[in-house]
Scaffold this active site. Structure first.
Site, short mmCIF file in Angstrom:
data_model
loop_
_atom_site.label_atom_id
_atom_site.label_comp_id
_atom_site.label_asym_id
_atom_site.label_seq_id
_atom_site.Cartn_x
_atom_site.Cartn_y
_atom_site.Cartn_z
N HIS A 139 16.23 9.55 19.38
CA HIS A 139 16.37 9.97 17.98
C HIS A 139 16.21 11.48 17.85
O HIS A 139 17.04 12.15 17.26
CB HIS A 139 15.34 9.27 17.09
CG HIS A 139 15.82 7.98 16.54
ND1 HIS A 139 16.84 7.88 15.64
CD2 HIS A 139 15.40 6.70 16.75
CE1 HIS A 139 17.04 6.61 15.32
NE2 HIS A 139 16.19 5.88 15.98
N HIS A 179 -13.00 3.41 -29.40
CA HIS A 179 -12.59 2.15 -28.78
C HIS A 179 -13.31 0.97 -29.45
O HIS A 179 -12.70 -0.04 -29.80
CB HIS A 179 -12.93 2.15 -27.28
CG HIS A 179 -11.97 2.93 -26.43
ND1 HIS A 179 -11.82 4.29 -26.54
CD2 HIS A 179 -11.12 2.53 -25.44
CE1 HIS A 179 -10.92 4.71 -25.66
NE2 HIS A 179 -10.48 3.65 -24.97
N GLU A 209 5.13 2.74 14.08
CA GLU A 209 6.28 2.39 13.26
C GLU A 209 6.93 1.11 13.79
O GLU A 209 7.18 0.17 13.04
CB GLU A 209 7.29 3.56 13.30
CG GLU A 209 8.57 3.30 12.54
CD GLU A 209 9.60 4.38 12.77
OE1 GLU A 209 10.56 4.44 11.99
OE2 GLU A 209 9.47 5.16 13.74
N HIS A 210 7.22 1.08 15.09
CA HIS A 210 7.78 -0.10 15.74
C HIS A 210 6.80 -0.58 16.81
O HIS A 210 6.30 0.23 17.60
CB HIS A 210 9.11 0.23 16.44
CG HIS A 210 10.14 0.84 15.55
ND1 HIS A 210 10.36 2.21 15.50
CD2 HIS A 210 11.01 0.27 14.67
CE1 HIS A 210 11.33 2.44 14.63
NE2 HIS A 210 11.73 1.30 14.11
N ASP A 260 16.67 -2.26 13.79
CA ASP A 260 17.41 -1.10 13.28
C ASP A 260 18.70 -1.50 12.59
O ASP A 260 19.11 -0.88 11.61
CB ASP A 260 17.74 -0.15 14.44
CG ASP A 260 16.63 0.84 14.71
OD1 ASP A 260 15.66 0.88 13.94
OD2 ASP A 260 16.73 1.57 15.73
N GLN A 313 14.13 4.81 21.08
CA GLN A 313 13.51 5.65 20.07
C GLN A 313 13.47 7.12 20.49
O GLN A 313 13.60 8.01 19.66
CB GLN A 313 12.09 5.16 19.77
CG GLN A 313 12.05 3.81 19.09
CD GLN A 313 12.94 3.77 17.87
OE1 GLN A 313 12.67 4.41 16.86
NE2 GLN A 313 14.04 3.02 17.95
#
Length: 427
Positions: free
Chosen positions: A257, A415, A322-323, A356, A254
């Site tokens: 990235h 109504h 996230e992971h 991934d 990661q």
């Protein structure tokens, strides 16, 4: 990587400080101006911005089908075969996410139900920049296809050498209907407002840089979006049974990235902490993207040593990664303790790149703590629900007094009268 120990709240406060928005007022202002220009001048703005930001002078925006086929024929057959295998896995997982319509008639004269309809047109953003992401094409497009979206439009920024052949091959395999060579905030604006060349879409999905994320935030409401994605992140939970070499490799997967990526190890073992740090520095030396991964781990990487497994899970759930990798003995036993995580990897051999690329669950995931309230991209993100109601006069008569009472208490006389008028003698 910085090692953190001590009070849980002090550790969490340090981690929270890094979760602040990276969007500056200057970027927000630039993005608003770009969107307004695309809105007013359409394709010409796209040509101008592509020349300015990508250094490419375009004659047309749409990628011809012949170029897509040439790219597909050009790529390594082994790559194409791997892509096809991944496609099978992704489709098999997402097919299980399909929602069903329903109809009930629990009361005499009353029919209620729900219908599920796909979105008409979806725009998929595929980044250019420092890396090509054919896997993101599959992850964004295939759930939309399974949902029944009729028109899938992909945009991606061009380079001097055109668009990456692997990305075009993935788009062809996934079934993208149209591809346009445009990116950035101007590409998002084109999808949101439409131009002479690019159709207006109902929803925009796909990752991008801070300008893309800011543009998606700006057009939300005019169109739907998947989420505002932040930097990539991973948390690994490890005990003394974990393998430091595996942990280090997964953290770096990661960190490579981008320089803002967050790689965090939480462990009850000081030995594992120290060995992982040594292993990470050793593996870092052989990475082609060493400079990126090194800055990410030095600036944002953390090793947290806790006194107990309970404390480990408490910190992880507050991070809402996230992971999440659970490299603990008998990892399935801990699944119930996980409250907040985008995608979960259980055991020493469930490495994050499985998610991934290949296993099937989606890799478009909530970041920056938003896993507390967001979910991974899925088939349901490309559908909408409508409810329907049918009452006979006799069924409405049984419930009209309750409806009129509720309407009157809210001060909405029209109504109430809309119900009452149906029971006047002349009707």
């Amino acid at each position: 990587m910085k090692i953190l120990t001590g009070r849980t709240e002090a550790i969490l406060n340090e981690l929270r400080a890094e979760n602040s928005s990276n969007t500056s007022d200057q970027i927000a202002s630039e993005v608003k101006a770009i969107i307004e220009n695309v809105k007013n001048t359409g394709d010409q703005a796209l040509f101008d911005y592509t020349a300015k930001f990508d250094g490419v002078e375009l004659n047309e925006l749409r990628v011809p089908n012949s170029d897509i086929q040439i790219a597909t024929n050009k790529v390594d057959p082994a790559f194409l075969e791997a892509l096809k295998e991944a496609k099978v896995n992704i489709e098999s997982f997402h097919n299980k996410q399909k929602q069903s319509a329903f109809l009930d008639s629990e009361k005499d004269g009353v029919i209620r139900g729900q219908i599920i309809r796909p979105l008409e047109t979806v725009g998929v953003y595929v980044p250019g920049g420092t890396a090509a992401y054919p896997s993101s094409v599959l992850m964004n497009v295939l759930p939309a296809k399974i949902a029944g979206v009729k028109r899938i439009v992909m945009i991606t920024p061009p380079s001097e050498n055109g668009i990456n052949a692997h990305v075009l091959a993935a788009a062809n395999l996934a079934g993208v209907d149209e591809i346009y060579q445009v990116g950035g905030a101007h590409g998002i604006a084109a999808l949101a407002y439409g131009t002479a060349s690019i159709p207006k879409v109902d929803k925009i999905v796909g990752p991008g840089n801070v300008y893309v994320a800011t543009a998606k935030r700006e057009v939300f409401g005019l169109v739907d979006i998947d989420m505002i994605a932040g930097p990539s992140e991973i948390v690994v939970l490890a005990d003394e049974t974990a393998k430091p070499a595996f942990i280090a490799a997964d953290l770096l997967s990661q960190a490579e990235h981008d320089t803002l990526a967050r790689a965090i190890l939480i462990t009850t073992s000081e030995k594992i902490a120290q060995q992982t740090k040594i292993e990470l520095n050793k593996q870092l030396e052989n990475l082609p993207r060493k400079a990126i991964a090194k800055e990410a781990t030095e600036s944002h990487g953390k090793i947290i040593i806790t006194k107990s497994t309970a404390e480990m899970f408490h910190i992880m759930n507050e991070i809402a990664p996230e992971h999440l990798e659970v490299q603990l003995e008998n990892p399935m036993n801990y699944l119930y303790q996980i409250k907040n995580a985008g995608s979960i990897f259980l055991g020493n051999y469930a490495s994050e790149p499985l998610g991934d690329y290949f296993a099937g669950p989606n890799h478009v995931l909530p970041t920056s703590g938003t896993a507390k309230f967001f979910s991974p991209l899925g088939v349901e993100d490309f559908t909408k629900r409508s409810a329907f109601i049918s009452y006979t006069k006799e069924a409405l008569a049984k419930e009209k007094d309750a409806i009129v009472l509720l309407a009157s208490k809210e001060g909405l006389d029209a109504h109430a009268k809309a119900i009452q008028i149906r029971f006047k003698e002349e009707n």
